[in-house]
Design a protein around this motif. Structure first.
Motif, PDB file in Angstrom:
ATOM      1  N   SER A 239       1.550  -1.373  -0.830  1.00  0.00           N
ATOM      2  CA  SER A 239       0.103  -1.431  -0.564  1.00  0.00           C
ATOM      3  C   SER A 239      -0.665  -0.371  -1.326  1.00  0.00           C
ATOM      4  CB  SER A 239      -0.138  -1.251   0.938  1.00  0.00           C
ATOM      5  OG  SER A 239       0.352   0.012   1.377  1.00  0.00           O
ATOM      6  N   GLN A 241      -2.199  -0.515  -4.038  1.00  0.00           N
ATOM      7  CA  GLN A 241      -3.419  -0.995  -4.665  1.00  0.00           C
ATOM      8  C   GLN A 241      -4.532  -1.294  -3.649  1.00  0.00           C
ATOM      9  OE1 GLN A 241      -3.471  -0.848  -7.932  1.00  0.00           O
ATOM     10  NE2 GLN A 241      -1.297  -0.232  -7.897  1.00  0.00           N
ATOM     11  N   GLN A 242      -4.224  -1.315  -2.375  1.00  0.00           N
ATOM     12  CA  GLN A 242      -5.228  -1.603  -1.341  1.00  0.00           C
ATOM     13  C   GLN A 242      -5.565  -0.286  -0.623  1.00  0.00           C
ATOM     14  OE1 GLN A 242      -4.246  -5.081   1.076  1.00  0.00           O
ATOM     15  NE2 GLN A 242      -2.592  -5.589  -0.382  1.00  0.00           N
ATOM     16  N   GLU A 243      -6.743   0.257  -0.947  1.00  0.00           N
ATOM     17  CA  GLU A 243      -7.086   1.594  -0.468  1.00  0.00           C
ATOM     18  C   GLU A 243      -7.109   1.695   1.057  1.00  0.00           C
ATOM     19  OE1 GLU A 243     -10.664   2.938  -2.179  1.00  0.00           O
ATOM     20  OE2 GLU A 243      -9.949   2.819  -4.257  1.00  0.00           O
ATOM     21  N   THR A 244      -7.740   0.738   1.712  1.00  0.00           N
ATOM     22  CA  THR A 244      -7.851   0.813   3.178  1.00  0.00           C
ATOM     23  C   THR A 244      -6.479   0.733   3.836  1.00  0.00           C
ATOM     24  OG1 THR A 244     -10.022  -0.241   3.093  1.00  0.00           O
ATOM     25  CG2 THR A 244      -8.889  -0.219   5.223  1.00  0.00           C
ATOM     26  N   LEU A 245      -5.691  -0.227   3.398  1.00  0.00           N
ATOM     27  CA  LEU A 245      -4.355  -0.385   3.962  1.00  0.00           C
ATOM     28  C   LEU A 245      -3.475   0.813   3.622  1.00  0.00           C
ATOM     29  CD1 LEU A 245      -2.333  -2.081   5.511  1.00  0.00           C
ATOM     30  CD2 LEU A 245      -1.783  -3.287   3.361  1.00  0.00           C
ATOM     31  N   ALA A 246      -3.620   1.323   2.408  1.00  0.00           N
ATOM     32  CA  ALA A 246      -2.809   2.470   1.986  1.00  0.00           C
ATOM     33  C   ALA A 246      -3.117   3.700   2.851  1.00  0.00           C
ATOM     34  CB  ALA A 246      -3.065   2.787   0.515  1.00  0.00           C
TER      35      ALA A 246
END
Length: 433
Positions: A239, A241-246
């Protein structure tokens, strides 16, 4: 004789010998005044020389008794019996010269039995009782009769006898009341101490049961926590590449790492507890570490910290449980303050005589009077989701150091918890402490 907080009737041969020594001085003074009164006021022809010789022997023995009390050697159990025997025999000698069993002060032979019963075992009390009763029976058949009161006849002698009985009764009543009252107070103090020890034992049993369960739980949690940490690491890479999920995954990773650290710390505390390992560090370092640990746990809470500069660099021996106890007290204070819309707690470190005094103050609504007196002795809590362990664990840690935990209302509202730890123990703490 019993002991409680230094205020109640002490127990032991030395204390009884000391009491007998002071009572002996009172007896010498009373006997001397009685002889003077009978000789000069009543003008009775009594054997003054023989009576003074008996009182002089008692005075010499009194000096020897005080000398014995100044010695540091242990006073044996038979010594109080010997002292009582001397007092009884001298009293019997004085009564023999002044009417024997007809002397109104014959009832004073009861006092040695009373004194022995308050402090000595049954065998010793029996010896004293046999000696007193034997003296009484001897005086019933062997004594020198008192002379008649000049010009008064039988009526005057009877009135004098009644007066002597009244004085004897007053002395006996006063001494019985004094010693029995002290003994009763000591018994009440012992009962209170026994109740306190019972509550402490129940608390410690509860802590032991929780600790046993915690050790089992820590062992069982280690495997699933390691699995979660591995999966979270893989999920973080996927994850990226996915800022919120990261960000959420990183938060989960940090929480999993904290759980792992808590488990390791739990094992470390248990190992140090079994081995008696204590870490030597300065008072300032201990409380800086405590403040940092609490800041990580409750970053939203403001801690007003105050440390006596004279204590800051003092080196003490600390077990991990002490810092955990301090964090628990701060956490409880934070919960109490937050419940009233306040985010402040106070941590004040100073000195109270020969103890390190640690005050933790909240700005909550305060504790009930009943809860103040039993703080830390039971698993009790005023929080909706609390377990009641914080104060109990802090109190148990204070007991290990020979200290205490006291709760009292704080000026301006809230509660102040004072943890007192003897500096002598902190300077050289061992597992046996």
């Amino acid at each position: 004789m019993l002991q409680h907080a230094g205020k109640s009737w002490p127990h032991g041969p030395r204390q009884l010998v000391r009491s007998l020594a002071w009572l002996r001085l009172c007896a010498i003074a009373g006997q001397s005044l009685t002889i003077a009164f009978v000789t000069w006021v009543l003008d009775l022809p009594i054997p003054v020389g023989s009576l003074c010789a008996g009182i002089a022997m008692l005075a010499v023995f009194s000096v020897l008794a005080f000398w014995r009390l100044r010695q540091r050697t242990r006073i044996a159990a038979w010594e109080p019996v010997a002292h009582i025997a001397v007092d009884t025999l001298v009293l019997g000698y004085l009564l023999y010269l002044t009417g024997g069993a007809s002397n109104p002060f014959i009832s004073l032979l009861v006092m040695p039995i009373t004194l022995a019963a308050t402090a000595l075992p049954l065998r010793s009390v029996s010896i004293v009782a046999v000696l007193s009763v034997g003296t009484y029976f001897f005086l019933m058949h062997h004594s020198q009769a008192l002379p008649q009161v000049s010009g008064e006849g039988a009526s005057g002698l009877f009135n004098l006898h009644l007066t002597g009985m009244a004085i004897s009764f007053a002395i006996t009543a006063g001494m019985l009341g004094f010693f029995i009252a002290r003994l009763a107070r000591a018994l009440r103090a012992q009962q209170a101490e026994a109740e306190h020890e019972r509550e402490r034992a129940l608390r410690d049993q509860g802590i032991l049961a929780i600790a046993t369960q915690a050790a089992s739980t820590a062992h069982e949690l280690n495997t699933p926590l390691s699995t979660m940490r591995t999966l979270l690491g893989e999920l973080a890479r996927e994850s990226a590449q996915q800022e919120t999920l990261a960000a959420d995954v990183e938060l989960l990773i940090s929480q999993a790492d904290r759980c792992r650290d808590i488990l390791r710390q739990l094992v470390k505390v248990g190992s140090n507890q079994l081995s008696g390992v204590a870490e030597r560090l300065s008072v300032a370092r201990l409380f800086d570490s405590t403040r940092d640990s609490f800041a990580l746990l409750r970053p939203e809470v403001e801690v007003e910290f105050s440390l006596d500069p004279d204590l800051a660099q003092r080196s003490i021996e600390v077990v991990p449980a002490l810092q955990h106890a301090l964090v628990n007290l701060l956490n409880n204070a934070a919960d109490a303050s937050r419940a009233c819309g306040n985010t402040r707690v106070e941590l004040v470190v100073g000195r109270d005589r020969e103890s390190l005094a640690i005050d933790v103050r909240d700005h909550g609504k305060g504790m009930r009077e009943a809860d103040l007196s039993s703080a830390g002795m039971r698993f009790q809590t005023t929080k909706q989701h609390g377990l009641g362990l914080g104060l109990a664990l802090a109190n148990a840690t204070a007991d290990r150091y020979g200290g205490s935990l006291v709760a009292y209302p704080a000026t301006g509202g809230g509660t102040r918890l004072r943890l007192l730890l003897p500096l002598k123990t902190l300077d050289n703490f061992t597992h046996e402490s």
